[in-house]
Scaffold this motif. Structure first.
Motif, PDB file in Angstrom:
ATOM      1  N   SER A   6       0.799  -1.220   0.000  1.00 40.30           N
ATOM      2  CA  SER A   6       0.000   0.000   0.000  1.00 40.30           C
ATOM      3  C   SER A   6       0.835   1.274   0.000  1.00 40.30           C
ATOM      4  CB  SER A   6      -0.883   0.009   1.238  1.00 40.30           C
ATOM      5  OG  SER A   6      -0.082   0.038   2.383  1.00 40.30           O
ATOM      6  N   GLU A   9       0.346   3.420  -3.073  1.00 42.66           N
ATOM      7  CA  GLU A   9      -1.043   3.889  -3.104  1.00 42.66           C
ATOM      8  C   GLU A   9      -1.263   4.960  -2.042  1.00 42.66           C
ATOM      9  OE1 GLU A   9      -5.559   2.041  -3.067  1.00 42.66           O
ATOM     10  OE2 GLU A   9      -3.825   0.720  -2.943  1.00 42.66           O
ATOM     11  N   ALA A  10      -0.636   4.733  -0.898  1.00 43.04           N
ATOM     12  CA  ALA A  10      -0.762   5.719   0.172  1.00 43.04           C
ATOM     13  C   ALA A  10      -0.243   7.074  -0.283  1.00 43.04           C
ATOM     14  CB  ALA A  10       0.003   5.257   1.410  1.00 43.04           C
ATOM     15  N   LEU A  13      -2.831   8.983  -1.993  1.00 48.06           N
ATOM     16  CA  LEU A  13      -3.828   9.492  -1.065  1.00 48.06           C
ATOM     17  C   LEU A  13      -3.287  10.688  -0.289  1.00 48.06           C
ATOM     18  CD1 LEU A  13      -5.181   6.054   0.186  1.00 48.06           C
ATOM     19  CD2 LEU A  13      -6.339   7.683  -1.306  1.00 48.06           C
ATOM     20  N   VAL A  14      -1.994  10.637   0.036  1.00 48.00           N
ATOM     21  CA  VAL A  14      -1.386  11.781   0.710  1.00 48.00           C
ATOM     22  C   VAL A  14      -1.437  12.999  -0.196  1.00 48.00           C
ATOM     23  CG1 VAL A  14       0.772  12.729   1.581  1.00 48.00           C
ATOM     24  CG2 VAL A  14       0.124  10.414   2.169  1.00 48.00           C
ATOM     25  N   LYS A  17      -4.699  14.431  -0.008  1.00 50.80           N
ATOM     26  CA  LYS A  17      -4.939  15.073   1.287  1.00 50.80           C
ATOM     27  C   LYS A  17      -4.261  16.427   1.379  1.00 50.80           C
ATOM     28  CE  LYS A  17      -7.498  12.670   4.046  1.00 50.80           C
ATOM     29  NZ  LYS A  17      -8.629  13.283   4.763  1.00 50.80           N
ATOM     30  N   LEU A  18      -3.103  16.525   0.728  1.00 52.82           N
ATOM     31  CA  LEU A  18      -2.293  17.727   0.845  1.00 52.82           C
ATOM     32  C   LEU A  18      -1.956  18.248  -0.540  1.00 52.82           C
ATOM     33  CD1 LEU A  18       0.161  16.665   3.655  1.00 52.82           C
ATOM     34  CD2 LEU A  18      -1.453  18.549   3.772  1.00 52.82           C
ATOM     35  N   ILE A  23       5.149  17.396  -1.134  1.00 57.52           N
ATOM     36  CA  ILE A  23       5.603  16.310  -0.266  1.00 57.52           C
ATOM     37  C   ILE A  23       6.754  15.580  -0.944  1.00 57.52           C
ATOM     38  CG2 ILE A  23       4.944  14.121   0.796  1.00 57.52           C
ATOM     39  CD1 ILE A  23       3.724  16.533   2.115  1.00 57.52           C
ATOM     40  N   GLN A  24       7.765  15.248  -0.154  1.00 55.81           N
ATOM     41  CA  GLN A  24       8.918  14.517  -0.664  1.00 55.81           C
ATOM     42  C   GLN A  24       8.630  13.021  -0.587  1.00 55.81           C
ATOM     43  OE1 GLN A  24      11.673  15.905  -1.835  1.00 55.81           O
ATOM     44  NE2 GLN A  24      11.335  18.041  -1.242  1.00 55.81           N
ATOM     45  N   MET A  28       9.849  10.054   2.125  1.00 56.88           N
ATOM     46  CA  MET A  28       8.826   9.394   2.931  1.00 56.88           C
ATOM     47  C   MET A  28       8.950   7.884   2.801  1.00 56.88           C
ATOM     48  SD  MET A  28       4.767  10.258   2.842  1.00 56.88           S
ATOM     49  CE  MET A  28       4.149   9.108   1.623  1.00 56.88           C
ATOM     50  N   ALA A  29       9.188   7.434   1.589  1.00 56.30           N
ATOM     51  CA  ALA A  29       9.294   5.984   1.369  1.00 56.30           C
ATOM     52  C   ALA A  29      10.510   5.412   2.087  1.00 56.30           C
ATOM     53  CB  ALA A  29       9.375   5.686  -0.129  1.00 56.30           C
TER      54      ALA A  29
END
Lengths: 196, 196
Positions: A6, A9-10, A13-14, A17-18, A23-24, A28-29
């Motif tokens: 996920s 996919e997340a 969705l982030v 959301k933003l 977003i980097q 994040m991964a």
DNA sequence: GCCCTATACTTTGGACTCGAACGATTTCGG
DNA sequence: CCGAAATCGTTCGAGTCCAAAGTATAGGGC
């Protein structure tokens, strides 16, 4: 493994959301995967190797430090093992009661505590460590030697970054403010001369 | 940072300790660095971002899952967050008492529990996540985007290996034996008709 | 010798953690 | 329709973990 699958996919969705905020995603991964890998590896090693010798992860790390470095002052053991002194006290108590570790006074400084393995502890490590290392090989079996070196180096970069610049970064972020006490843990005792 | 610096030196000492037994040093370094990096990253993020909002790492992860996935059954939240059901119960209790999370019954299955963020929880995540991601960027600042992708992929390999073959491996190692109960944990309540 | 400060380990408080046991509920088999 | 089996969330026991508070030792100044 829905968690792993996920991640990408997340990210979408982030994004939703933003939408405005950039977003980097790669960063994040990396963080998400570091933590996921650490949990998976720890759980595998605990279940496959340590539990049959009735050792927790932390207990094993502590034994390992003493095994490799020999008799050591307890503060060094705590630092090498990556746990606090308070935690070490409890772990050593358990290991001592099982006859794996012995304590000794420092010859010239009565405050210091010297820790070392007993013969039984030595035997245990000679038996357990090869099994442990075999599972380290198992969990990294999807990587060849070159990939292992690259992975270890990448992780070293992360550790170095935090250890060299983390403190300074925290100070800059908090802008001199106190680091905000953690919610758990012992409460500061109210002093009579504090503002009431 | 003595811990980090000592890794290669430790390898030599291990060699001395286990001269005969062949040890996979690269594999050992990977596992050691995964764990070290996870601790360093977690500690930095807790201190720099989460503590000022009075969130633990686990609490943040749980909020993140609910934020991204929306109202979810609690078992899915636990799995995504990588914690046990029992732990989730406690975390949700804390978060609910702070008004960040709400519970709801499943409309057709009375066993299920649905979790979602409150408006306050939503606001918190909109405020905290950008700061969190900024620190994710900070801890990986020693790597360029390409190195980040490589690192994330390497870690993914490790997670996949454990998740796909770990169970089977554990079974093979224990060779059908019981998985050795963990020392801690709830004890079976004595039954009146058990052998006494 | 005495005070004061620094340092080391231990104790303590509170949250967190896993996983077994448990009660509530649903589903399956007959 | 009823009991068995499965599944869910919660409770419980033992343990980990940190950091503040507490205790003991060391060292400097006088």
């Amino acid at each position: 493994m829905p968690g792993q699958r996920s991640i990408t996919e997340a990210e979408k969705l982030v994004e939703a959301k933003l939408g405005g905020t950039p977003i980097q995603h790669e960063r994040m991964a990396v963080v998400a995967n570091i933590y996921r890998a650490a949990s998976a590896v720890r759980q595998h090693l605990e279940n496959a190797v340590l539990r049959s010798s009735d050792l927790s992860w932390t207990a094993f790390v502590v034994l390992w430090v003493m095994w490799i470095w020999g008799e050591s002052e307890s503060r060094h053991v705590a630092e090498e093992a990556g746990i606090s002194k308070g935690t070490l006290t409890g772990v050593v108590r358990t290991l001592e009661s099982r006859g794996l570790v012995k304590r000794a006074e420092h010859p010239s400084d009565g405050r210091l505590l010297l820790l070392s393995l007993t013969d039984e502890g030595e035997q245990l490590m000679r038996r357990v460590f090869p099994a442990f290392n075999a599972e380290e090989s198992f969990v990294t079996a999807g990587l060849d030697d070159e990939a292992c070196r690259a992975l270890a180096n990448g992780l070293r970069q992360v550790v170095l970054q935090v250890e060299e610049h983390g403190e300074e970064r925290r100070l800059a972020l908090l802008d001199g403010a106190e680091p905000a006490p953690r919610r758990s843990g012992r409460r500061r005792r109210p002093r009579p001369d504090d503002q009431g």
